[in-house]
Enzyme design. Structure first.
Site, PDB file in Angstrom:
ATOM      1  N   ALA A  88     -46.664  20.776 -14.399  1.00  0.00           N
ATOM      2  CA  ALA A  88     -45.248  20.472 -14.049  1.00  0.00           C
ATOM      3  C   ALA A  88     -45.298  21.637 -12.598  1.00  0.00           C
ATOM      4  CB  ALA A  88     -44.506  19.634 -13.981  1.00  0.00           C
ATOM      5  N   GLN A  89     -44.871  21.084 -11.695  1.00  0.00           N
ATOM      6  CA  GLN A  89     -44.320  21.872 -10.258  1.00  0.00           C
ATOM      7  C   GLN A  89     -42.701  20.735 -10.502  1.00  0.00           C
ATOM      8  OE1 GLN A  89     -47.151  21.784  -6.876  1.00  0.00           O
ATOM      9  NE2 GLN A  89     -45.574  23.724  -5.857  1.00  0.00           N
ATOM     10  N   LYS A 126     -40.044  16.870 -10.888  1.00  0.00           N
ATOM     11  CA  LYS A 126     -41.018  16.962 -11.127  1.00  0.00           C
ATOM     12  C   LYS A 126     -42.417  16.178 -11.120  1.00  0.00           C
ATOM     13  CE  LYS A 126     -41.350  18.805 -16.238  1.00  0.00           C
ATOM     14  NZ  LYS A 126     -40.664  19.062 -17.372  1.00  0.00           N
ATOM     15  N   ASP A 161     -37.824  22.916 -26.998  1.00  0.00           N
ATOM     16  CA  ASP A 161     -38.525  23.595 -26.524  1.00  0.00           C
ATOM     17  C   ASP A 161     -37.566  25.052 -25.360  1.00  0.00           C
ATOM     18  OD1 ASP A 161     -40.813  25.149 -25.217  1.00  0.00           O
ATOM     19  OD2 ASP A 161     -40.904  23.451 -22.895  1.00  0.00           O
TER      20      ASP A 161
END
Length: 178
Positions: free
Chosen positions: A2-3, A18, A150
């Site tokens: 993602a950016q 996002k 994560d």
């Protein structure tokens, strides 16, 4: 995958947007095929086919979760409820009506990444942030039976008061009481 972009809403609040890159889902499926082949090679090393299949299913489920921003928004809501009054941690809250499967809009958290924090913070502040991070990690697992799965340095922000901001809730594992 993602950016992320920072934007300001009409009411002046800063948010992080996002956006999932085009084609990432197809790339993940290709990677999963390769992973399945590598895991199944474990049969030759004496591992159980059933064990390897379960491992693959768990990994593929978690990876696919990372591609679902509505699911991530739901995870954010769950964590924000659990830790809303906890002075050790900050959780971004998604913006209702602005999120979709491929776009997540959430509040922006204060803080800096790990490396600048370690370089610039006092020893006392680093100690407090470490205690806060460890305490929140243990509480999420052993009290709330969920895991922000994560936990790499890029998914934490460190505030000037020792509070830890947690981001990227695309992969959350929940546990039953057993």
């Amino acid at each position: 995958l993602a950016q992320a972009h920072v934007a300001r809403l009409r009411d002046g609040r800063e948010v992080v947007i996002k956006v999932l890159h085009e084609g990432v889902d197809a790339a993940v499926e290709t990677d999963l095929l390769a992973l399945r082949g590598m895991l199944m090679a474990g049969v030759a090393a004496g591992r159980s086919r059933t064990e390897l299949q379960r491992t693959f299913e768990e990994l593929s489920t978690r990876l696919r979760e990372e591609l679902d921003y509505l699911g991530e928004a739901a995870n954010l809501v769950d964590y924000a409820k659990v830790f809303s009054d906890d002075p050790r941690v900050a959780i971004p809250v998604p913006e209702p009506g602005l999120c979709s499967e491929r776009m997540l809009v959430m509040g922006r958290l204060p803080g800096v990444p790990l490396q600048p924090f370690v370089r610039e913070a006092s020893a006392e502040l680093r100690q407090l942030a470490g205690e806060n991070l460890a305490g929140v990690f243990l509480e999420q697992v052993f009290v709330h039976r969920m895991l922000h799965a994560d936990p790499h340095p890029g998914n934490y922000l460190f505030a000037s008061d020792g509070r830890v901001g947690m981001v990227d809730f695309g992969c959350v594992k929940r546990f039953d009481e057993h």
